[in-house]
Motif scaffolding. Sequence first.
Motif, PDB file in Angstrom:
ATOM      1  N   LEU A  71     -22.556   3.434  15.679  1.00  0.00           N
ATOM      2  CA  LEU A  71     -22.825   2.671  16.742  1.00  0.00           C
ATOM      3  C   LEU A  71     -23.585   1.378  16.229  1.00  0.00           C
ATOM      4  N   ALA A  72     -23.984   1.585  15.131  1.00  0.00           N
ATOM      5  CA  ALA A  72     -24.807   0.683  14.358  1.00  0.00           C
ATOM      6  C   ALA A  72     -23.321  -0.659  13.635  1.00  0.00           C
ATOM      7  N   SER A  76     -21.655  -4.808  14.088  1.00  0.00           N
ATOM      8  CA  SER A  76     -21.205  -5.441  12.769  1.00  0.00           C
ATOM      9  C   SER A  76     -19.503  -6.343  13.408  1.00  0.00           C
ATOM     10  N   MET A  78     -18.412  -6.463  15.950  1.00  0.00           N
ATOM     11  CA  MET A  78     -17.771  -7.211  17.216  1.00  0.00           C
ATOM     12  C   MET A  78     -18.184  -8.570  15.930  1.00  0.00           C
ATOM     13  N   ARG A  95     -12.731  -2.843  24.951  1.00  0.00           N
ATOM     14  CA  ARG A  95     -13.586  -3.956  25.735  1.00  0.00           C
ATOM     15  C   ARG A  95     -14.003  -4.399  24.277  1.00  0.00           C
ATOM     16  N   LEU A  96     -14.351  -4.134  23.107  1.00  0.00           N
ATOM     17  CA  LEU A  96     -14.900  -4.740  21.739  1.00  0.00           C
ATOM     18  C   LEU A  96     -14.325  -5.861  20.818  1.00  0.00           C
ATOM     19  N   GLN A  99     -15.153  -8.887  23.553  1.00  0.00           N
ATOM     20  CA  GLN A  99     -16.060  -9.523  23.459  1.00  0.00           C
ATOM     21  C   GLN A  99     -15.921 -10.502  22.020  1.00  0.00           C
TER      22      GLN A  99
ATOM     23  N   ASP B  17     -26.869 -12.232  11.530  1.00  0.00           N
ATOM     24  CA  ASP B  17     -25.982 -11.104  11.433  1.00  0.00           C
ATOM     25  C   ASP B  17     -26.901 -10.391  11.277  1.00  0.00           C
ATOM     26  N   HIS B  21     -28.116  -7.347  12.777  1.00  0.00           N
ATOM     27  CA  HIS B  21     -27.315  -5.163  12.155  1.00  0.00           C
ATOM     28  C   HIS B  21     -28.785  -4.944  12.509  1.00  0.00           C
ATOM     29  N   ILE B  24     -30.316  -3.166  15.175  1.00  0.00           N
ATOM     30  CA  ILE B  24     -29.536  -2.522  16.257  1.00  0.00           C
ATOM     31  C   ILE B  24     -29.428  -1.142  15.110  1.00  0.00           C
ATOM     32  N   GLU B  25     -29.517  -1.437  13.926  1.00  0.00           N
ATOM     33  CA  GLU B  25     -29.382  -0.223  13.152  1.00  0.00           C
ATOM     34  C   GLU B  25     -30.603   0.834  14.017  1.00  0.00           C
ATOM     35  N   VAL B  28     -30.670   2.184  17.208  1.00  0.00           N
ATOM     36  CA  VAL B  28     -29.787   3.204  16.685  1.00  0.00           C
ATOM     37  C   VAL B  28     -30.726   4.298  16.282  1.00  0.00           C
ATOM     38  N   PHE B  57     -24.996   0.946  23.821  1.00  0.00           N
ATOM     39  CA  PHE B  57     -25.631   0.277  22.721  1.00  0.00           C
ATOM     40  C   PHE B  57     -24.228  -1.292  22.659  1.00  0.00           C
ATOM     41  N   VAL B  58     -23.292  -0.548  23.601  1.00  0.00           N
ATOM     42  CA  VAL B  58     -22.675  -2.190  23.481  1.00  0.00           C
ATOM     43  C   VAL B  58     -23.251  -3.013  24.180  1.00  0.00           C
ATOM     44  N   LEU B  61     -25.731  -4.910  22.128  1.00  0.00           N
ATOM     45  CA  LEU B  61     -25.183  -5.675  21.627  1.00  0.00           C
ATOM     46  C   LEU B  61     -24.658  -7.683  21.545  1.00  0.00           C
ATOM     47  N   ARG B  62     -25.058  -7.278  22.965  1.00  0.00           N
ATOM     48  CA  ARG B  62     -24.936  -8.786  23.739  1.00  0.00           C
ATOM     49  C   ARG B  62     -26.360  -9.764  24.330  1.00  0.00           C
TER      50      ARG B  62
END
Lengths: 566, 189
Positions: A71-72, A76, A78, A95-96, A99, B17, B21, B24-25, B28, B57-58, B61-62
Amino acid sequence: MSIQPDDPRLTAYALGALDDPAAREAVEAAVRSDAELQRAVEAIQHTAEQLQEALAGEAGPVFSPAEKAALAVAGSSMADEADTPGILSKRQRKRLPSQSVRPSRKRLNFPLLITAAAAAVLVLMFAVQSFLDNPMGPALAENSAPPAAAEPPPAPVQAQPEPVLEDAVTVTTRKRDPSRAMRRNVQTLSGAPAIEAPAPAPVAEVATNPPVLAPIDMRVTSPEIFEEVVTFAPDALRPDWGTLGGLGPVLADASEVQPSPGGNKKETLPTIVASRFATTETAAAGLPSLDAGESDLLSPDNDAALALGVRQRPVGEPASGAIVAVVPQLVPSPVPDLEVAAASKVRNVATGESAAWAAAINAGVHEGRLQSLAASTVTNRANLNRTQVRLAPTELTPALKGQAVRVNYNVVESDLRGGEPSESLLRLYANAGAAEREAVDAFASSAAGAPTSEIPLQRVPEVIRSMQQQGIPVRLGPVEVQGTVLDVLPGFIHVNLELEGLEQPVPVQLPLAQVVWVDATPPPVGKATTIASDAHAENTQEPPAQAEPTETETPASSPAQAVPAH
Amino acid sequence: MQQSSLSSPQPTQAASDAARHTWIERLVEAHADALFRYASTLTNDRERARDAVQETFVRLLRQPMDTLEGREGPWLFHVCRTRVLDLARKENRMSATDFQDPVAAHAAEDAAPDAPSPAVQAEVSESAQQALSLLADLPPNQREAVRLRFQNNLSYKQIAEVTGLSVSNVGFLLHTALKTLRERMQARD
């Protein structure tokens, strides 16, 4: 500020969730000056603590570290347009990349784009020209049409279900109308003698490498197949099947889909109930009982309905539940004959075992009694050892006579005024809380001069009236009692109720209008029930193995009531 | 000049970035399991719950980091809830309102590797088991509010944000749920 113990603000205060300082101070002041409010706050906090403790210790689904990493990493990935492994579904994988292209678009060289477009046009022109020049072109073009657009191949005769490997493969199934498919199935199955390919197999679009969910065919060419290939072992027949509208083992083991008043799709099978059940495997593994089915499992929008109890999934999708067998759709009842076909691939969560399952049941039903039953290769792999069968009042039949049941009965005020001692007793003993019972005992001892259990039945209405006059609370509402069915009469069910506090059962006529349900769950048998058999069980005519008698087993529920299978 | 303007942001971009990251980590790690459990309580379908969390989570990301600062949790729960409902609507087979709490029903199904063994679970206090059992009998909206509050430690306001209800409604739901549970616990005692 006036605060009552039953005030949501008090709950918010007790939970420390009153953000407004003024409101908090007001509630605080009220609580300080009122002992009842203090007790209420303590009770709320105590309940909250219990809940927190319980929820903290609850086992639940979790992601594995690898899944979390995936998931994490997706984040990156993306950015660098890398593939996203593992956990993400096909949809997300689709989708990825799109994107991930988006942020890099700004960096693209515009002249390079023009060059690429020109090259693409040239290639396309060349391809079209080659296609037209090639005499095989149209044929090739036809052959290369996407599989979804192609007509399905003709059905093979007597195709048997193929074993299916099931894994965490992402598969999408083309939407189809399952009810229509099932109707075709039913028509086919009931037609004699030859039965041709009923439901089209689901077209699976596989997102990853094999293992692949192969579509299962349930194509039966002759009704005799049911009888030739498999018959239900005699000991698989249960006496209560006849009371279930004759739907046989499918519904006998599917438990509890509540009948839906007002009529909707579920109305078609009002006798099924969904509930928890345990399997020998889950019990041995210490797993909790499995839930059986979903409320809409009979919806024509689903490819599958419940059979033998457990969760269903649309045919063609990976099944993560403990599905024993999946039936595409059951015909609406009442119908004189029932035919059901089932095919699916399932995984037993208790064992992790994947297998292909197929079932076809041809049950002749007349006047609610099972006349015949045969099935092909239906095996109760989960070894259901406990089922729950709840009947709506409209489904009670005299076949229940002698059967031990639990009755959910809605006590109304007229029960207390009507002078029916047994119903009053029912209310008096079965629905009374501990405090009430003490009050009743005390009252009864003083009024009747005898322990409660010795109050003559005819005096009970008087006792109750006196209780009401003295303000002793008498609650109304549903109660659950158990007993043995004496008879099912028009408008009533006559039950020999075993009431708490009474040594002898009390015969009671319960108006069906107040009966919520009757649980006719058969007593557990000593050995796990084998619902259906394989070919080895064919023509087995030995008498059923005598199950170990249990507490709830009644002499009347003997196999003699069952109609033997063909 | 142009060359300079194109190349200079790169270190900043790399740092951004990396920060994203890490962000997000962290999210999560902090929320994935809770979201999975929450989604599982909304649907009887564990796979659908898993999909919903992944899609959540997708979506994350946006999402620009700064727009979620300080409210990542409620946002994730809200999106997850929406995804579950969307997926259910798509398949037209939502059934969460009709059956027992699926988390309770499948408690051990996907237990963590370090989850207590069945034997240990059996030793969990009777009152906890009773509380869970009673919780499963509550109406879904009350059950959801209780779980968000007592399992995920969300405030009334955050629960309102997740569920789309007003704060007053959330308060009423929790009040009613606690009252019902208390009464039933007492009745059992």
